[in-house]
Design a protein around this motif. Structure first.
Motif, PDB file in Angstrom:
ATOM      1  N   ALA A  70       7.928   1.911  -1.550  1.00  0.00           N
ATOM      2  CA  ALA A  70       7.601   0.487  -1.665  1.00  0.00           C
ATOM      3  C   ALA A  70       6.349   0.218  -0.840  1.00  0.00           C
ATOM      4  O   ALA A  70       6.306   0.553   0.347  1.00  0.00           O
ATOM      5  CB  ALA A  70       8.763  -0.367  -1.164  1.00  0.00           C
ATOM      6  N   ASP A  71       5.326  -0.342  -1.474  1.00  0.00           N
ATOM      7  CA  ASP A  71       4.074  -0.707  -0.794  1.00  0.00           C
ATOM      8  C   ASP A  71       4.109  -2.219  -0.567  1.00  0.00           C
ATOM      9  O   ASP A  71       3.959  -2.996  -1.507  1.00  0.00           O
ATOM     10  CB  ASP A  71       2.876  -0.291  -1.653  1.00  0.00           C
ATOM     11  CG  ASP A  71       1.543  -0.789  -1.099  1.00  0.00           C
ATOM     12  OD1 ASP A  71       1.495  -1.143   0.090  1.00  0.00           O
ATOM     13  OD2 ASP A  71       0.555  -0.819  -1.868  1.00  0.00           O
ATOM     14  N   VAL A  72       4.315  -2.614   0.684  1.00  0.00           N
ATOM     15  CA  VAL A  72       4.506  -4.038   1.006  1.00  0.00           C
ATOM     16  C   VAL A  72       3.161  -4.729   1.250  1.00  0.00           C
ATOM     17  O   VAL A  72       2.327  -4.233   2.014  1.00  0.00           O
ATOM     18  CB  VAL A  72       5.428  -4.181   2.241  1.00  0.00           C
ATOM     19  CG1 VAL A  72       5.474  -5.628   2.709  1.00  0.00           C
ATOM     20  CG2 VAL A  72       6.831  -3.692   1.908  1.00  0.00           C
ATOM     21  N   LEU A  92       6.340   4.428  -7.272  1.00  0.00           N
ATOM     22  CA  LEU A  92       5.903   3.346  -6.380  1.00  0.00           C
ATOM     23  C   LEU A  92       6.186   1.962  -6.930  1.00  0.00           C
ATOM     24  O   LEU A  92       6.006   1.703  -8.122  1.00  0.00           O
ATOM     25  CB  LEU A  92       4.395   3.462  -6.118  1.00  0.00           C
ATOM     26  CG  LEU A  92       3.988   4.663  -5.266  1.00  0.00           C
ATOM     27  CD1 LEU A  92       3.191   5.645  -6.089  1.00  0.00           C
ATOM     28  CD2 LEU A  92       3.177   4.226  -4.059  1.00  0.00           C
ATOM     29  N   THR A  93       6.598   1.073  -6.036  1.00  0.00           N
ATOM     30  CA  THR A  93       6.696  -0.352  -6.356  1.00  0.00           C
ATOM     31  C   THR A  93       5.745  -1.096  -5.425  1.00  0.00           C
ATOM     32  O   THR A  93       5.851  -0.988  -4.199  1.00  0.00           O
ATOM     33  CB  THR A  93       8.128  -0.886  -6.161  1.00  0.00           C
ATOM     34  OG1 THR A  93       9.018  -0.155  -7.005  1.00  0.00           O
ATOM     35  CG2 THR A  93       8.208  -2.359  -6.536  1.00  0.00           C
ATOM     36  N   GLU A 118       5.073   0.305 -10.558  1.00  0.00           N
ATOM     37  CA  GLU A 118       5.414  -1.024 -11.068  1.00  0.00           C
ATOM     38  C   GLU A 118       5.130  -2.056  -9.984  1.00  0.00           C
ATOM     39  O   GLU A 118       4.906  -1.701  -8.821  1.00  0.00           O
ATOM     40  CB  GLU A 118       6.865  -1.084 -11.535  1.00  0.00           C
ATOM     41  CG  GLU A 118       7.899  -0.671 -10.515  1.00  0.00           C
ATOM     42  CD  GLU A 118       9.303  -0.662 -11.125  1.00  0.00           C
ATOM     43  OE1 GLU A 118      10.172  -1.328 -10.552  1.00  0.00           O
ATOM     44  OE2 GLU A 118       9.505   0.014 -12.156  1.00  0.00           O
ATOM     45  N   VAL A 119       5.142  -3.321 -10.372  1.00  0.00           N
ATOM     46  CA  VAL A 119       4.820  -4.399  -9.430  1.00  0.00           C
ATOM     47  C   VAL A 119       6.000  -5.350  -9.310  1.00  0.00           C
ATOM     48  O   VAL A 119       6.599  -5.745 -10.313  1.00  0.00           O
ATOM     49  CB  VAL A 119       3.562  -5.187  -9.898  1.00  0.00           C
ATOM     50  CG1 VAL A 119       3.178  -6.251  -8.868  1.00  0.00           C
ATOM     51  CG2 VAL A 119       2.382  -4.243 -10.132  1.00  0.00           C
ATOM     52  N   VAL A 131      14.432  -3.911  -4.623  1.00  0.00           N
ATOM     53  CA  VAL A 131      13.537  -2.753  -4.687  1.00  0.00           C
ATOM     54  C   VAL A 131      14.164  -1.611  -3.887  1.00  0.00           C
ATOM     55  O   VAL A 131      14.461  -1.770  -2.705  1.00  0.00           O
ATOM     56  CB  VAL A 131      12.145  -3.099  -4.116  1.00  0.00           C
ATOM     57  CG1 VAL A 131      11.264  -1.850  -4.037  1.00  0.00           C
ATOM     58  CG2 VAL A 131      11.464  -4.166  -4.968  1.00  0.00           C
ATOM     59  N   LYS A 132      14.395  -0.502  -4.544  1.00  0.00           N
ATOM     60  CA  LYS A 132      14.972   0.668  -3.869  1.00  0.00           C
ATOM     61  C   LYS A 132      13.841   1.579  -3.387  1.00  0.00           C
ATOM     62  O   LYS A 132      12.911   1.855  -4.140  1.00  0.00           O
ATOM     63  CB  LYS A 132      15.885   1.456  -4.824  1.00  0.00           C
ATOM     64  CG  LYS A 132      17.043   0.637  -5.398  1.00  0.00           C
ATOM     65  CD  LYS A 132      18.000   0.187  -4.302  1.00  0.00           C
ATOM     66  CE  LYS A 132      19.071  -0.748  -4.830  1.00  0.00           C
ATOM     67  NZ  LYS A 132      19.794  -1.433  -3.748  1.00  0.00           N
TER      68      LYS A 132
END
Length: 210
Positions: A70-72, A92-93, A118-119, A131-132
């Protein structure tokens, strides 16, 4: 087209390999529509490769094989899109609350044909439970204490946070160590990556959780 020095070109070929053309197209998006839509300032164009894309891509070596990431506060897709190009094995999310940025990110992902990205439109707090991720990453989002409070809950008790930071990283770690422990962080380290490839290596704070 954004400029690239000979040394950065060598680094880019090392980091992206056969996917260098995708990285080049991503930089072109940043230099054109990314600037036009205010995701980056026009002064950043000469530094898109060195300060932004390569600065993020060198961290790819820290991510476990086939990690769910997860890219915050993804913004212009940094580090998420750079990582997705360098490491197609990662899922990646990109977590981003601002609609105009989300629209741009989706356009770029579609154009680059990145099936591993995905976004999620929303804040980090809203991603918890939805979001996992086994790894959470972020760049230029918040001071470490605030960032840890935002991101560690996404891991749901197990995984790691890889936060791209500046030279103040050791001070930030010292200030937030207690809070990090309270959030479940059991080990904190400051690492430098890319020294053999880049003039300015990237500083990463790594927090192991669980």
């Amino acid at each position: 087209m954004a400029e690239i020095s000979e040394s950065d070109l060598r680094a880019a070929h090392t980091l992206f390999g056969t996917r260098f053309d995708l990285a080049e197209r991503y930089v072109e998006h940043l230099a054109t529509s990314g600037i036009e839509r205010g995701l980056l300032g026009p002064r950043e164009v000469p530094r898109l490769w060195s300060r932004h894309v390569l600065n993020c891509a060198v961290t790819a070596e820290l991510f476990p094989s086939e990690a769910t990431v997860a890219d915050v506060g993804s913004g212009a897709g940094l580090p998420g899109i750079a990582l997705a190009i360098a490491r197609p094995d990662l899922s990646l999310t990109l977590i981003e609350p601002l609609e105009r940025r989300v629209i741009w990110l989706r356009e770029v992902i579609t154009d680059l044909e990145l099936p591993n990205v995905e976004v999620f439109r929303g804040r980090a707090e809203e991603a918890v439970g939805t979001v996992k991720a086994t790894v959470v990453t972020a760049r230029a989002v918040s001071a470490l204490g605030g960032l840890a409070a935002m991101t560690i809950p996404i891991l749901e008790g197990k995984g790691e946070l890889l936060a791209i930071k500046g030279q103040s990283a050791p001070d930030e770690v010292a200030k937030s160590r207690k809070l990090i422990r309270k959030l479940g962080g059991r080990e904190v380290s400051v690492q430098q990556v890319g020294a053999e490839l880049l003039e300015q290596p990237t500083t990463v704070v790594r927090i192991l959780v669980g």
